[in-house]
Design a protein around this motif. Structure first.
Motif, PDB file in Angstrom:
ATOM      1  N   LEU A   1       0.841  -1.203   0.000  1.00  0.00           N
ATOM      2  CA  LEU A   1       0.000   0.000   0.000  1.00  0.00           C
ATOM      3  C   LEU A   1       0.873   1.248   0.000  1.00  0.00           C
ATOM      4  CD1 LEU A   1      -2.858   1.439   0.596  1.00  0.00           C
ATOM      5  CD2 LEU A   1      -2.104   1.385   2.972  1.00  0.00           C
ATOM      6  N   THR A   2       0.580   2.176  -0.905  1.00  0.00           N
ATOM      7  CA  THR A   2       1.211   3.491  -0.860  1.00  0.00           C
ATOM      8  C   THR A   2       0.083   4.509  -0.896  1.00  0.00           C
ATOM      9  OG1 THR A   2       3.001   2.597  -2.191  1.00  0.00           O
ATOM     10  CG2 THR A   2       2.958   4.988  -1.903  1.00  0.00           C
ATOM     11  N   ARG A   3      -0.069   5.235   0.186  1.00  0.00           N
ATOM     12  CA  ARG A   3      -1.151   6.198   0.245  1.00  0.00           C
ATOM     13  C   ARG A   3      -0.555   7.587   0.443  1.00  0.00           C
ATOM     14  NH1 ARG A   3      -6.601   5.786   3.936  1.00  0.00           N
ATOM     15  NH2 ARG A   3      -7.677   7.518   2.933  1.00  0.00           N
ATOM     16  N   ILE A   4      -0.856   8.477  -0.467  1.00  0.00           N
ATOM     17  CA  ILE A   4      -0.343   9.846  -0.362  1.00  0.00           C
ATOM     18  C   ILE A   4      -1.526  10.782  -0.184  1.00  0.00           C
ATOM     19  CG2 ILE A   4       1.018  11.674  -1.466  1.00  0.00           C
ATOM     20  CD1 ILE A   4       2.429   9.544  -3.082  1.00  0.00           C
ATOM     21  N   LYS A   5      -1.530  11.474   0.948  1.00  0.00           N
ATOM     22  CA  LYS A   5      -2.569  12.474   1.183  1.00  0.00           C
ATOM     23  C   LYS A   5      -1.897  13.834   1.203  1.00  0.00           C
ATOM     24  CE  LYS A   5      -4.249  10.171   4.738  1.00  0.00           C
ATOM     25  NZ  LYS A   5      -5.000   9.855   5.963  1.00  0.00           N
ATOM     26  N   SER A   6      -2.421  14.752   0.421  1.00  0.00           N
ATOM     27  CA  SER A   6      -1.848  16.099   0.410  1.00  0.00           C
ATOM     28  C   SER A   6      -2.925  17.113   0.741  1.00  0.00           C
ATOM     29  CB  SER A   6      -1.252  16.419  -0.961  1.00  0.00           C
ATOM     30  OG  SER A   6      -0.143  15.593  -1.196  1.00  0.00           O
ATOM     31  N   TYR A   7      -2.585  18.012   1.642  1.00  0.00           N
ATOM     32  CA  TYR A   7      -3.474  19.120   1.997  1.00  0.00           C
ATOM     33  C   TYR A   7      -2.761  20.373   1.535  1.00  0.00           C
ATOM     34  CZ  TYR A   7      -4.927  15.520   5.345  1.00  0.00           C
ATOM     35  OH  TYR A   7      -5.322  14.344   5.927  1.00  0.00           O
ATOM     36  N   ARG A   8      -3.307  21.026   0.534  1.00  0.00           N
ATOM     37  CA  ARG A   8      -2.640  22.217   0.017  1.00  0.00           C
ATOM     38  C   ARG A   8      -3.586  23.396   0.204  1.00  0.00           C
ATOM     39  NH1 ARG A   8      -2.462  18.363  -4.423  1.00  0.00           N
ATOM     40  NH2 ARG A   8      -0.524  17.200  -4.267  1.00  0.00           N
ATOM     41  N   THR A   9      -3.116  24.402   0.913  1.00  0.00           N
ATOM     42  CA  THR A   9      -3.969  25.570   1.156  1.00  0.00           C
ATOM     43  C   THR A   9      -3.176  26.836   0.893  1.00  0.00           C
ATOM     44  OG1 THR A   9      -3.326  25.771   3.453  1.00  0.00           O
ATOM     45  CG2 THR A   9      -5.203  24.359   3.002  1.00  0.00           C
ATOM     46  N   MET A  10      -3.876  27.874   0.492  1.00  0.00           N
ATOM     47  CA  MET A  10      -3.200  29.106   0.125  1.00  0.00           C
ATOM     48  C   MET A  10      -4.147  30.282   0.311  1.00  0.00           C
ATOM     49  SD  MET A  10      -1.884  29.999  -3.667  1.00  0.00           S
ATOM     50  CE  MET A  10      -0.648  28.749  -3.699  1.00  0.00           C
TER      51      MET A  10
ATOM     52  N   TRP B   1       0.101  26.740   3.342  1.00  0.00           N
ATOM     53  CA  TRP B   1       0.427  25.612   4.206  1.00  0.00           C
ATOM     54  C   TRP B   1       0.145  24.340   3.418  1.00  0.00           C
ATOM     55  CZ3 TRP B   1      -3.337  22.088   6.471  1.00  0.00           C
ATOM     56  CH2 TRP B   1      -2.734  21.101   7.278  1.00  0.00           C
ATOM     57  N   VAL B   2       1.144  23.497   3.347  1.00  0.00           N
ATOM     58  CA  VAL B   2       0.995  22.238   2.632  1.00  0.00           C
ATOM     59  C   VAL B   2       1.426  21.113   3.546  1.00  0.00           C
ATOM     60  CG1 VAL B   2       1.723  20.870   0.634  1.00  0.00           C
ATOM     61  CG2 VAL B   2       1.465  23.328   0.403  1.00  0.00           C
ATOM     62  N   ARG B   3       0.597  20.111   3.650  1.00  0.00           N
ATOM     63  CA  ARG B   3       0.986  18.908   4.409  1.00  0.00           C
ATOM     64  C   ARG B   3       0.898  17.708   3.487  1.00  0.00           C
ATOM     65  NH1 ARG B   3      -1.365  17.151  10.211  1.00  0.00           N
ATOM     66  NH2 ARG B   3       0.402  18.438  10.808  1.00  0.00           N
ATOM     67  N   ASP B   4       1.985  16.958   3.416  1.00  0.00           N
ATOM     68  CA  ASP B   4       1.999  15.713   2.644  1.00  0.00           C
ATOM     69  C   ASP B   4       2.186  14.555   3.608  1.00  0.00           C
ATOM     70  OD1 ASP B   4       1.965  16.826  -0.093  1.00  0.00           O
ATOM     71  OD2 ASP B   4       3.897  17.676   0.493  1.00  0.00           O
ATOM     72  N   VAL B   5       1.276  13.599   3.519  1.00  0.00           N
ATOM     73  CA  VAL B   5       1.350  12.425   4.384  1.00  0.00           C
ATOM     74  C   VAL B   5       1.520  11.207   3.491  1.00  0.00           C
ATOM     75  CG1 VAL B   5       0.149  11.087   6.150  1.00  0.00           C
ATOM     76  CG2 VAL B   5      -0.230  13.550   5.988  1.00  0.00           C
ATOM     77  N   ILE B   6       2.570  10.456   3.739  1.00  0.00           N
ATOM     78  CA  ILE B   6       2.782   9.230   2.966  1.00  0.00           C
ATOM     79  C   ILE B   6       2.720   8.047   3.916  1.00  0.00           C
ATOM     80  CG2 ILE B   6       4.299   7.999   1.371  1.00  0.00           C
ATOM     81  CD1 ILE B   6       5.608  10.647   0.682  1.00  0.00           C
TER      82      ILE B   6
END
Lengths: 642, 358
Positions: free
Chosen positions: A265-274, A288-293
């Motif tokens: 499993l490879t799960r990438i969640k990205s929260y990109r806000t501006m 603010w950017v959060r990348d969760v792998i």
């Protein structure tokens, strides 16, 4: 060597042709200048001398349910290293590595900071409104990673009124995607206008192939679930614009789902806000950017979890001066950017690592005369721990022929580029190298663009570029030193890109065709150990020397037929050319039909992918699927324009 | 113009016939009757391993002989190749779970005759011929999600029916196999934490004994005096294979940062070669010692470099070292005389790890 000779002859020939054309055409200087409108996100305006290709809205609409890799593979010479449908896809732009393409969302670099690259399979076309591709180094404008080129994704301000769209695509192998978009725009009072967009997409690629082996080569089964939310809000009046942008993506890929012990499993969640605020010539942006792998094999109860946050602020001011009465204008954009990184990755040398990065830049656009446009861009980046190189670039565009049925524009650019090492390269336990130097590049290119409007029916366009990009201190996870990362290599990428298009517009019938062709020679040139001689000077693996695509369309009233060819030449799969994968041709056919009512529109699309059932391979030597089908329906409605 | 062409064709044809008649001496049938086979694991994610082959008197190899004679590809890393009678077993490790297999080929032509895959075969490591039409294949099994090793097994392969007739459970990470009379000693992979040497009877295909060690045991071979040599961590242990008594223990080094691996028994059955390296990689040296030595001397390396594979040709006695410059380019087989002088080097496939001599 023969290839190189060939393309130099070609270029030389073209320039002789162009220079004679110049003599034949009398000079004419009374050109109308369009008023300068600075629209916030677009760094393109300081890229004079560089090739920028804007993808038109018709193409964007046609690829609405597809991935950005499909769109770019079929409309640009950019190559993707694809691991299979719905699986990792990395980019090879102008012969460079996946780390050498900057991906900007509304001007913000969204490459994963740990890997320094983007998994393009996680970027559906549904996630953005505008797409431009900028070829070659533009690090002085864009910043780190813009070595081979940049992919510029953007949000667009919706038009007045209310628009609703809902659509679904159903593909072979039980794959599907659903989308819904709401766009709204209204005036709040006499001064202020409010507009926005809310979009959702939800895709499921089950990839249930009927055959699991093609030509004796296994197809790797995989499942991908992709969800996303896009929210743009704009508050505008004459002098101010405040906008907020959010793009949330969740991409979960499982390879070999049928094997419970070995599935991955490879799960990438990205929260990109501006948040952007523009007041007259000032622009302020926070992000603010959060990348969760998350990664796991077999048992998904314990995930390998990596989180990286980026908190950024950017301020810039634009100055515009008119010089003399000749209509010369100079525009300077200057500013700075500061980003705080915080990363938590299990295999890093410390549990939490922070890093600060800053940039100061001066971007200049000088319209010297109606024919001549020049730019000078300077950038200095700062990174905790060491200094990236000072990065200048100069570019110019000259309208050789204009006010004729045809126009010819020449352009050229020289610039340095750099790449700040990825967090993996700096902080990976034992293998990383905190002292690693930033890569530095030097890109030179020239090009010509011509447009020829033969008559009311036929028009032609062509675009030719030649480039030479030298990248020193190219990082390499050196197997001769137990895969420690080192600045070992020197890569020279050079090539030619040719684009040609034709359009014919009759009353009910429209025909058109476009060709993209890229000749790419890219090789490692430095001998750093005894066995490097087997590799030096050879085309880098997985990058074909020749690649291209041909699109043809025919539209009659509300029917639209498109044929898309993609051609990729033989690629070597090892650095010493001992193994290779054969070239291939893919052909897709799309039939679209639009039904319009006064307030609503329905668009039906049927597609056959890989018509000839071509056998071709993923980057890791597995089989790609054969012929497949897709059908999609989009229903939209909007309030009538006032 | 026509006449000379016809004449040329006729002459060519006649000489071709004459040549082929000349070649029709029937003793060696097949290209792979005699020579050196190199196992290449390739670049793991690319599944591009191969078997390279060259004749002993040549220094040019065919990098991928399986693809030369078959329409399909190996599609995985080659962990081992062994022959049993006139058949051969290729142990193939694919990066996808459930896609590992044993390809059974004709030993002389390398033409495929069939294959055995999951669930019988999972992470196959080494093969050993144990009698008529029978082979043992060690399998790690599917690794646990935290990459720790589960209990592995020895698959008993019947080459006639191309089936696994039995799975014999062993300790964790079963790896090298050594045959002595009707016994097979099964050791384990150095990182597996499996500290028992398993003894299997080839008559009953059952475990008859397990011998515990302080470190993971790796059987090297049977020497000229019919003694079994086992490496366990940084110790070399001489065992009586009949009584299982430990007869002597030699310390290789007390420097715990070093690892000893790639042990190879010389053709004289008295010399043992091995690599000692601090990183399983580009640093380290290759050493040798003789079975009569009272201590392992590290003062004069046999060759001042490590190898990713090491073997001695029982026919000529030359020492073969495998060199892997990078998993993205061809490796080399380097040949040395027993005094450590260089003979030559042969370019082979990607990431060579071992040799098989026929």
């Amino acid at each position: 060597m023969r290839n190189r000779q060939l393309y130099f002859c070609l270029i030389a020939g073209l320039f002789v042709l162009l220079s004679t054309a110049q003599r034949a055409v009398a000079q004419k200087d009374s050109v109308h200048l369009t008023p300068v409108t600075v629209y916030g996100f677009a760094p393109e305006r300081f890229m004079s001398g560089l090739k920028v290709q804007k993808i038109d809205s018709v193409t964007m609409e046609q690829f609405r349910f597809r991935n950005i890799t499909d769109l770019l593979s079929l409309n640009t010479p950019i190559l993707f290293k694809n691991y299979g449908p719905g699986q990792l896809a990395t980019v090879a732009f102008r012969g460079t590595s996946p780390n050498h393409t900057a991906v900007l969302w509304n001007g913000l670099n969204i490459n994963l900071p740990t890997l320094g690259q983007t998994d393009f399979s996680a970027i559906p076309v549904a996630g953005f409104d505008q797409l431009s591709v900028q070829y070659g180094s533009s690090a002085s404008v864009v910043g780190t990673d813009a070595v081979g080129g940049s992919i510029l994704l953007g949000s667009a301000k919706p038009q007045a009124g209310l628009q609703v769209m809902i659509g679904r695509q159903q593909d072979s192998f039980r794959n599907s995607q659903t989308q819904a978009t709401l766009k709204y725009s209204t005036s709040l009072n006499k001064q202020w206008n409010f507009s926005g967009k809310t979009a959702l997409y939800d895709g499921s690629m089950k990839n249930q192939y009927r055959e699991t082996i093609r030509n004796g080569v296994d197809m790797i089964r995989s499942k991908t679930f992709q969800k996303g939310l896009v929210q743009d809000l704009f508050f505008t009046n004459k002098k101010h614009e405040l906008s907020a942008h959010v793009w949330l993506t969740d991409n979960a890929l499982t390879t070999n789902p049928q094997n419970l012990a070995g599935r991955e499993l490879t799960r990438i969640k990205s929260y990109r806000t501006m948040l952007r605020y523009q007041f007259e010539d000032w622009t302020l942006r926070t992000s603010w950017v959060r990348d969760v792998i998350d990664y796991a094999v077999g048992d998904y109860s314990k995930l390998d979890h990596a989180v990286t946050d980026r908190l950024g602020i950017r301020g810039e001011r634009t100055f515009t001066w008119k010089i003399g009465s000749s209509g010369s204008t100079m525009q300077v954009q200057t500013g700075g950017e500061f980003t705080h990184y915080k990363t938590q990755v299990e295999n890093y040398e410390r549990p939490v690592i922070t890093e600060d990065r800053g940039d100061l830049f001066v971007l200049t656009r000088f319209q010297v005369s109606p024919r001549l446009l020049a730019s000078l861009n300077l950038r200095q980046a700062f990174v905790t721990g060491y200094n990236p190189p000072f990065t200048p670039s100069v570019g110019a565009e000259y309208r050789l022929v204009q006010d004729k049925p045809y126009t010819i524009k020449l352009r050229g650019s020289i610039g340095r580029s750099y790449r700040v090492p990825t967090l993996n390269e700096r902080y990976w336990k034992n293998l990383g190298n905190p002292g690693i130097k930033p890569e530095s590049g030097f890109n030179k290119e020239i090009g010509a663009e011509a447009v020829y409007v033969l008559n009311k029916i036929h028009s032609f366009t062509s675009n030719l570029s030649v480039y030479h990009n030298k990248i020193d201190n190219w990082t390499y996870w050196n197997p001769a030193n137990n895969f420690h990362v080192e600045n070992l290599q020197l890569v020279i990428a050079r090539g030619v890109e040719l684009q040609m298009g034709w359009k014919g517009n009759w009353e009910y019938l429209k025909l058109g065709s476009s060709i993209n062709y890229a000749l790419t020679r890219t090789s490692q040139e430095k001998v750093y150990d005894a066995y490097a001689v087997d590799v030096v000077g050879k085309q880098l693996p997985h990058i074909p020397v020749q690649a291209g695509n041909v699109n043809m369309f025919a539209a009659y009233k509300w029917f639209h037929l498109t044929n898309q060819f993609q051609v990729v030449s033989k690629r070597f799969t090892t650095a010493d050319h001992s193994q290779s994968a054969v070239g291939y041709v893919l052909d897709n056919l799309i039939l679209e039909s639009n039904f319009s009512w006064s307030f609503a529109n329905a668009s039906l699309q049927g597609r056959i992918n890989n018509i000839y059932n071509t056998f071709y391979l993923t980057i890791n030597g597995n089989s790609m699927p054969g012929r497949s089908f897709a059908i999609s329906l989009v229903l939209s409605a909007k309030t009538s324009e006032k | 113009m026509r006449k000379p062409l016809t004449r040329i064709l006729t002459v060519t044809l006649i000489s071709a016939i004459a040549w082929s008649c000349n070649q029709s001496d029937p003793t060696p049938k097949g290209t792979y009757v005699q020579g050196v086979f190199v196992m290449n694991i390739g670049n793991f994610s690319q599944n591009n391993g191969s078997i390279s082959f060259f004749s002993r008197e040549k220094n040019v190899a065919d990098a991928d002989i399986f693809s030369l004679v078959n329409t399909s590809k190996i599609s995985g890393g080659v962990q081992d190749y062994k022959t049993v009678g006139d058949q051969g077993l290729i142990l193939i490790d694919n990066s996808s779970p459930g896609a590992d297999k044993i390809e059974i080929v004709s030993a002389n032509t390398l033409k495929t005759e069939g294959s055995i895959g999951a669930p019988d075969i999972e992470n196959p490591r080494k093969a050993l011929a144990v009698g008529n039409g029978k082979a043992y294949v060690t399998n790690w099994n599917t690794l646990n999600s935290d990459y720790s090793f589960p209990t592995g097994y020895v698959a008993v392969v019947d080459l006639a029916t191309k089936k696994v007739t039995k799975k014999i459970s062993t300790d964790r990470g079963p790896e090298n196999l050594v045959l002595y009379k009707d016994k097979v000693f099964v050791g384990n992979y150095s990182e597996s934490n499996g500290k028992n040497l398993t003894v299997i009877s080839t008559a009953s295909d059952a475990v008859t004994k397990t011998i515990s060690f302080k470190a993971v045991p790796n059987p090297i071979g049977i020497d000229v005096n019919n003694k079994l040599w086992v490496q366990a961590g940084l110790e070399l242990i001489r065992i009586n294979p009949e009584s299982y008594d430990i007869e002597s223990t030699l310390k290789i080094t007390s420097d715990a940062s070093q690892s000893a691996y790639n042990f190879a028994m010389g053709s004289d059955m008295k010399t043992i070669y091995f690599v000692l390296s601090p990183d399983y990689g580009s640093h380290g040296n290759t050493y040798k010692f003789t079975i009569t030595d009272t201590q392992v001397s590290l003062t004069n390396p046999f060759v001042k470099r490590p190898f990713t594979g090491l073997a001695v040709d029982p026919l000529q006695g030359l020492v073969y070292g495998a060199v892997t410059p990078s998993p993205l380019q061809s490796g080399y087989a380097i040949r040395y005389r027993t005094d450590g002088t260089l003979v030559d080097s042969v370019k082979v496939g990607i990431s060579p790890i071992g040799f098989f001599f026929r």
